[in-house]
Design a protein around this motif. Structure first.
Motif, PDB file in Angstrom:
ATOM      1  N   GLU A  71     -54.873 -36.423  -5.075  1.00  0.00           N
ATOM      2  CA  GLU A  71     -53.673 -35.797  -5.655  1.00  0.00           C
ATOM      3  C   GLU A  71     -52.574 -36.847  -5.849  1.00  0.00           C
ATOM      4  O   GLU A  71     -51.814 -36.780  -6.826  1.00  0.00           O
ATOM      5  CB  GLU A  71     -53.203 -34.638  -4.790  1.00  0.00           C
ATOM      6  N   ASP A  74     -53.338 -38.663  -8.998  1.00  0.00           N
ATOM      7  CA  ASP A  74     -53.066 -37.824 -10.159  1.00  0.00           C
ATOM      8  C   ASP A  74     -51.571 -37.760 -10.460  1.00  0.00           C
ATOM      9  O   ASP A  74     -51.179 -37.602 -11.617  1.00  0.00           O
ATOM     10  CB  ASP A  74     -53.616 -36.410  -9.926  1.00  0.00           C
ATOM     11  N   GLU A  75     -50.756 -37.881  -9.424  1.00  0.00           N
ATOM     12  CA  GLU A  75     -49.311 -37.845  -9.639  1.00  0.00           C
ATOM     13  C   GLU A  75     -48.770 -39.173 -10.156  1.00  0.00           C
ATOM     14  O   GLU A  75     -47.882 -39.191 -11.015  1.00  0.00           O
ATOM     15  CB  GLU A  75     -48.608 -37.447  -8.340  1.00  0.00           C
ATOM     16  N   LEU A  83     -56.101 -32.512 -12.089  1.00  0.00           N
ATOM     17  CA  LEU A  83     -55.625 -31.149 -11.867  1.00  0.00           C
ATOM     18  C   LEU A  83     -55.055 -30.662 -13.186  1.00  0.00           C
ATOM     19  O   LEU A  83     -54.183 -31.319 -13.767  1.00  0.00           O
ATOM     20  CB  LEU A  83     -54.566 -31.106 -10.770  1.00  0.00           C
ATOM     21  N   PRO A  84     -55.537 -29.534 -13.680  1.00  0.00           N
ATOM     22  CA  PRO A  84     -55.127 -29.072 -15.014  1.00  0.00           C
ATOM     23  C   PRO A  84     -53.699 -28.541 -15.026  1.00  0.00           C
ATOM     24  O   PRO A  84     -53.081 -28.333 -13.985  1.00  0.00           O
ATOM     25  CB  PRO A  84     -56.136 -27.957 -15.312  1.00  0.00           C
ATOM     26  N   ARG A  90     -54.801 -24.808 -11.655  1.00  0.00           N
ATOM     27  CA  ARG A  90     -54.782 -25.748 -10.533  1.00  0.00           C
ATOM     28  C   ARG A  90     -55.282 -25.088  -9.256  1.00  0.00           C
ATOM     29  O   ARG A  90     -56.006 -25.710  -8.458  1.00  0.00           O
ATOM     30  CB  ARG A  90     -53.376 -26.320 -10.328  1.00  0.00           C
ATOM     31  N   VAL A  93     -59.075 -24.999  -9.348  1.00  0.00           N
ATOM     32  CA  VAL A  93     -59.660 -26.315  -9.075  1.00  0.00           C
ATOM     33  C   VAL A  93     -59.559 -26.634  -7.588  1.00  0.00           C
ATOM     34  O   VAL A  93     -60.520 -27.121  -6.976  1.00  0.00           O
ATOM     35  CB  VAL A  93     -58.970 -27.404  -9.923  1.00  0.00           C
ATOM     36  N   ARG A  94     -58.408 -26.352  -6.999  1.00  0.00           N
ATOM     37  CA  ARG A  94     -58.237 -26.623  -5.567  1.00  0.00           C
ATOM     38  C   ARG A  94     -59.184 -25.765  -4.727  1.00  0.00           C
ATOM     39  O   ARG A  94     -59.723 -26.224  -3.718  1.00  0.00           O
ATOM     40  CB  ARG A  94     -56.789 -26.384  -5.158  1.00  0.00           C
ATOM     41  N   THR A 161     -62.532 -32.588 -13.274  1.00  0.00           N
ATOM     42  CA  THR A 161     -61.359 -32.359 -12.447  1.00  0.00           C
ATOM     43  C   THR A 161     -61.656 -32.781 -11.013  1.00  0.00           C
ATOM     44  O   THR A 161     -62.746 -33.274 -10.705  1.00  0.00           O
ATOM     45  CB  THR A 161     -60.963 -30.866 -12.452  1.00  0.00           C
TER      46      THR A 161
END
Length: 213
Positions: A71, A74-75, A83-84, A90, A93-94, A161
């Protein structure tokens, strides 16, 4: 960046996939957990949990726990997104990611399997049966979740993802223990689609510098 990891560690594999998908360069630092290198001061002085993976940033900051690392990546580098967009997407996916990382992996990782054998004196085949049972139960739940979603190439949509980053290493490890993957069409289709991509191929255990014959 430096990634302290072990080639067969599924948590490490998740992070390698994420880094490869994003095209982010890093130095591969092997930590042979089967040999116990993660318990040596050289590693525990850096990783208070004594676990891989550990991502060491350029400024020396150290991050642990594969899901938190993914994560973070991704940030700091949003494209391609793992993460969509949208809170609901999201959350899905999580949820899929956590079936693997929270339900399957914790009771089947190396330290648990070693405890079963060394401390509880479980026979090898009984240990393998334990492994296969919990992986199968978890993947059946994963399949049921996929079945509730629209058809897609990957776990959630037409691009990989975080859920795919988690699924692929679990299938790899399941294969080593001869887990039954029959009756999981959506799950295995997502796995095959992922393995057709260079990022997943580059991150797999056999491609790692510390891979054993």
């Amino acid at each position: 960046m430096k990634l302290h990891n072990y080639f067969r560690s599924s948590a490490s594999f998740r992070v390698r996939i994420a880094l490869a998908l994003k095209g982010m360069a890093y130095d591969y630092v092997p930590v042979h957990i089967a040999r116990g290198d993660h318990k040596l001061p050289a590693f525990t002085d850096m990783a208070v949990e004594g676990l891989v993976p550990l991502l060491e940033l350029d400024d020396g900051t150290r991050l642990t726990q594969s899901m938190a690392i993914i994560e973070y990546l991704d940030e700091v580098q949003p494209a391609p997104a793992l993460l969509p967009g949208g809170a609901l997407a999201r959350a899905r996916v999580r949820a899929l990611s956590q079936i693997v990382s929270c339900e399957i992996h914790p009771i089947n990782n190396l330290r648990v399997l070693k405890y079963l054998v060394r401390e509880l004196k479980v026979e090898e085949e009984a240990k393998n049966t334990w492994y296969r049972h919990w992986v199968r139960i978890g993947l059946e739940a994963f399949e049921r979740q996929l079945a509730q979603q629209p058809a897609s190439t990957y776990c959630c949509g037409e691009t990989p993802t975080m859920a795919d980053c988690c699924l692929v290493p679990q299938i790899f490890n399941g294969q080593r223990f001869n887990t039954d993957f029959s009756g999981l069409p959506r799950t295995m289709a997502a796995f095959e689609a992922c393995m057709a991509l260079p990022a997943f191929q580059q991150a797999q255990p056999s491609a790692c510098p510390d891979a054993e014959a």
